[in-house]
Design an enzyme around this catalytic site. Structure first.
Site, mmCIF file in Angstrom:
data_model
loop_
_atom_site.group_PDB
_atom_site.id
_atom_site.type_symbol
_atom_site.label_atom_id
_atom_site.label_comp_id
_atom_site.label_asym_id
_atom_site.label_seq_id
_atom_site.Cartn_x
_atom_site.Cartn_y
_atom_site.Cartn_z
ATOM 1 N N ARG A 382 0.876 -1.328 -0.098
ATOM 2 C CA ARG A 382 -0.172 -0.029 -0.061
ATOM 3 C C ARG A 382 1.005 1.121 -0.086
ATOM 4 O O ARG A 382 1.677 1.547 0.746
ATOM 5 C CB ARG A 382 -0.878 0.018 1.330
ATOM 6 N N ARG A 412 -6.564 -3.828 -2.190
ATOM 7 C CA ARG A 412 -8.010 -3.456 -2.387
ATOM 8 C C ARG A 412 -7.831 -1.816 -1.919
ATOM 9 O O ARG A 412 -7.475 -1.781 -0.664
ATOM 10 C CB ARG A 412 -8.763 -4.206 -1.619
ATOM 11 N N HIS A 442 1.840 -9.764 0.099
ATOM 12 C CA HIS A 442 1.589 -9.193 1.114
ATOM 13 C C HIS A 442 2.872 -9.042 2.129
ATOM 14 O O HIS A 442 2.789 -8.396 3.334
ATOM 15 C CB HIS A 442 0.606 -9.720 1.791
ATOM 16 N N TYR A 475 -1.201 3.027 12.360
ATOM 17 C CA TYR A 475 -1.034 1.560 12.439
ATOM 18 C C TYR A 475 0.080 1.142 13.399
ATOM 19 O O TYR A 475 1.293 1.816 13.245
ATOM 20 C CB TYR A 475 -0.886 1.005 11.156
ATOM 21 N N ARG A 571 -7.303 -8.937 16.940
ATOM 22 C CA ARG A 571 -7.867 -7.632 16.938
ATOM 23 C C ARG A 571 -9.264 -7.706 16.191
ATOM 24 O O ARG A 571 -10.122 -6.901 16.297
ATOM 25 C CB ARG A 571 -6.828 -6.608 16.192
ATOM 26 N N HIS A 599 -1.752 -3.868 14.415
ATOM 27 C CA HIS A 599 -1.321 -4.342 12.971
ATOM 28 C C HIS A 599 -0.683 -5.350 12.965
ATOM 29 O O HIS A 599 -0.144 -6.065 12.107
ATOM 30 C CB HIS A 599 -1.081 -3.600 12.242
#
Length: 693
Positions: A382, A412, A442, A475, A571, A599
């Site tokens: 991202r 996304r 990822h 985060y 979480r 995160h």
């Protein structure tokens, strides 16, 4: 150990209801009087934004399943119609609670603090004149009405955009053949206006704020002087956001992503939110012109897009916000001088947002400028819209470094930013790899190659968070900086896979999906089971965003039945059900929602007294273990490992923000025991360390 589960009646929490339970924890923060008032508004915004994404992705997916043939549906093992019914019922309950929270808690408390969020009915004569002048000067020219009459064949509503409907009745000057009623729709010009809220002039210590919607409502009658009555209501559509992409090896993936992004704007509607006070005639007209089915109608409220509360005016009332936590100095990295030289001496652990993301930017900028650095490789999942990370990579290319950038195009809602920077880097001369067919990249990795005394030495950064300086402020993530050859060599193997697409196995240190992560996690669980069966202390501690993979949950159930203590800090989604007799008596679960979004993923295994600690990018979901490139990395440096364990223990001890499986606050077992708020304690812990140099 046998692969067959020992429990004959495994119980799994429904994934969708578990996600909604997580979002309810967000709503609980908006209700919590201990949270500063203006921050509670932001939790309402987070709840609303989360729910929008949920409808665009998860509910839209369930609706698509409903269109499958009966034989295909039978293979799913669950009834999507029944699931959708339960989901919508729970969403309706939470929406009701959301509205009650806003109206009956937040608004009265704002008024008690001399902040008035008023509508068109609350205006004094002086305020009404001001609002009307503001409308003429700043709003009127931004409005573009669309008449819903026989000449309009189809009305397209943009995704996640608030529209106002206008119902005009009681004509004062009726022309021949003209209807007594008229329906119009116009987009609420939030972006072009510069925000959703309008701050009115203060009156003494009283502060006044209005929704842009209500400024328009206040002046609507003047827009249509030929009608005696004008009723204004709000609607909003959420569209299917899943990208249906055939990720075959052949074909241009970038072109497919761009095409799918365009389709997203016109995607299948997942829901149409409407004001319940809207006249039925108006709702019928909207349905007719948009072809939206009645099953996609969801009763909302007077206002939609509560995520716009992220932009609520800064009123200068610092006492109603979180106490500032300035980024802390790092205890082991130099304040001046070379980061690479410091990493060559020892491992370093970074913690965001408690420490500044400038540490990462300094590392990349140093590598870009260092004449001895020959190559930089990085994964980008991202990318920030104005990415300083990408700018540092562009500088490295300009300086003649070999730069390899693995850009995930299927992240996304961040695809457009990723594409923009990927194309810029490619034009500059970087080797840009657009992900991996059939997998999503990822993992968060950086590998820097430097020529030292005639030989190449490698430096790595392995992170749980994205290389995104904007999200790093909210985060909570860990990142390891290391020159340990055991790790850097295997990070290099991961990057070789991105280049040659040859599957990699035989990792000795990293746990890498989709190749060996699942199998090695199972082996680590099985070792704890063997320890317990031998009468030794055995435990597993997992901190995850999500736990959904049923086969892995069953392994944890097996471990629980064998006497292994299993402690889950989840979480978000968790499909495990703790403390079920005969299944999970030794499995405990808690979740934490606070100021920052937790995160980081951490896996801890007792390992017969020689504890193993892994930090990871991967949750325990089918998609992470089987369909993504993920990396879990061990912490070998004793000081670094202890640091992560100390921080993990603070979360395990949290009795202020932690909730149990049923979303009940855990609280203090003993009223006299100290209150431990993990994120506040984490800042204090790292602040204390920052003074030790």
């Amino acid at each position: 150990m046998s692969d067959q589960p020992t429990s004959t009646l495994p119980r799994f929490q429904d994934r969708e209801l578990s996600w909604l339970s997580f979002n309810h924890r967000v709503l609980q923060e908006a209700q919590n009087p201990e949270v500063p008032l203006l921050e509670r508004l932001k939790f309402l915004a987070i709840f609303s934004s989360n729910l929008d994404e949920y409808f665009k992705v998860r509910v839209a997916t369930i609706r698509r399943l409903l269109k499958l043939k009966k034989k295909t549906l039978a293979k799913l093992g669950e009834d999507p119609a029944r699931q959708l019914k339960h989901v919508l019922a729970e969403v309706g309950r939470q929406q009701q609670e959301f509205g009650d929270t806003f109206r009956n808690q937040i608004l009265p408390e704002l008024r008690a603090q001399h902040i008035h969020l008023i509508n068109e009915h609350d205006l004094s004569d002086e305020q009404r004149q001001w609002a009307q002048q503001y409308f003429r000067d700043h709003v009127q020219d931004l409005l573009s009405p669309i008449i819903l009459d026989d000449t309009l064949h189809h009305l397209f509503l943009k995704d996640q955009t608030v529209y106002l409907t206008f119902f005009l009745t009681q004509p004062l000057q009726k022309k021949k053949g003209e209807d007594d009623e008229r329906v119009l729709v116009m987009e609420l010009p939030t972006k072009r206006h510069g925000g959703r809220f309008v701050r009115l002039p203060d009156q003494g210590e009283e502060r006044y704020v209005m929704f842009l919607d209500d400024i328009i409502r206040c002046c609507a009658q003047g827009l249509f002087p030929r009608f005696g009555r004008v009723q204004v209501h709000a609607i909003k559509i959420s569209r299917d956001a899943e990208l249906d992409i055939q990720e075959e090896v052949s074909g241009n993936l970038l072109a497919k992503i761009k095409s799918s992004l365009q389709k997203r704007e016109t995607g299948y509607p997942a829901r149409l939110l409407f004001d319940p006070a809207m006249p039925r005639e108006v709702l019928r007209a909207v349905q007719q012109k948009t072809n939206i089915d009645a099953s996609e109608l969801v009763e909302g409220s007077r206002y939609h897009n509560f995520r716009d509360f992220f932009g609520f005016p800064d009123l200068g009332l610092t006492q109603l916000k979180y106490v500032p936590q300035p980024p802390l100095k790092h205890p082991t990295l130099p304040r001046t001088g070379s980061f690479l030289a410091a990493i060559a001496q020892q491992d370093h652990l970074l913690h965001f947002p408690y420490q500044s993301y400038d540490l990462v930017l300094r590392l990349l900028r140093e590598a870009a400028q260092d004449p001895a650095v020959s190559a930089i490789s990085i994964t980008l999942y991202r990318v920030a819209e104005k990415s300083e990370v990408a700018k540092a990579l562009l500088k490295a290319v300009k300086n003649g470094k070999q730069v390899t950038v693995v850009v995930e195009l299927k992240a996304r809602f961040d695809e457009e930013s990723n594409i923009k920077w990927a194309e810029k880097l490619q034009r500059a001369g970087a080797n840009v790899i657009y992900g991996v067919p059939e997998l999503k990249v990822h993992s968060k990795l950086v590998l820097i190659t430097r020529v030292e005394e005639g030989r190449s030495r490698q430096y790595a950064m392995l992170s749980t968070g994205n290389f995104n300086e904007v999200t790093s402020e909210i985060y909570a993530d860990h990142a390891l900086l290391t020159a340990d050859e055991r790790l850097t060599h295997e990070v290099g193997r991961v990057f070789r896979f991105f280049v040659d697409r040859v599957p990699q196995t035989g990792f000795e240190h990293l746990l890498v999906a989709p190749f060996e992560l699942r199998e090695k996690l199972i082996a680590l669980i099985d070792e704890e089971i063997r320890q317990a069966q031998a009468g030794k202390d055995a435990y597993i501690i997992l901190k995850l965003n999500a736990l959904q993979d049923e086969s892995m949950i069953q392994r944890l159930y097996d471990a629980s039945q064998a006497g292994v203590r299993v402690e889950l800090l989840i979480r978000g989604i968790s499909c495990a059900v703790p403390q079920v007799p005969g299944q999970s008596e030794n499995l405990q679960q808690r979740g934490l929602v606070d100021r920052y979004l937790e995160h980081a993923r951490v896996y801890v295994f007792g390992n017969g007294g020689e504890e193993k600690v892994y930090v990871a990018s991967a949750d325990w979901m089918v998609r992470n273990l089987d369909r993504r490139v993920e990396v879990a990395f061990p912490l070998y440096d004793p000081a670094v490992r202890q640091e992560v364990r100390d921080l993990l223990d603070l979360q395990r001890q949290d009795n202020v923000k932690s909730r149990d499986f049923h979303n009940h606050f855990i609280g203090q077992a003993d009223a006299a025991a100290p209150r431990i708020q993990a994120q506040t304690a984490t800042y204090a812990y790292l602040k204390k360390r920052s003074t030790r140099r």
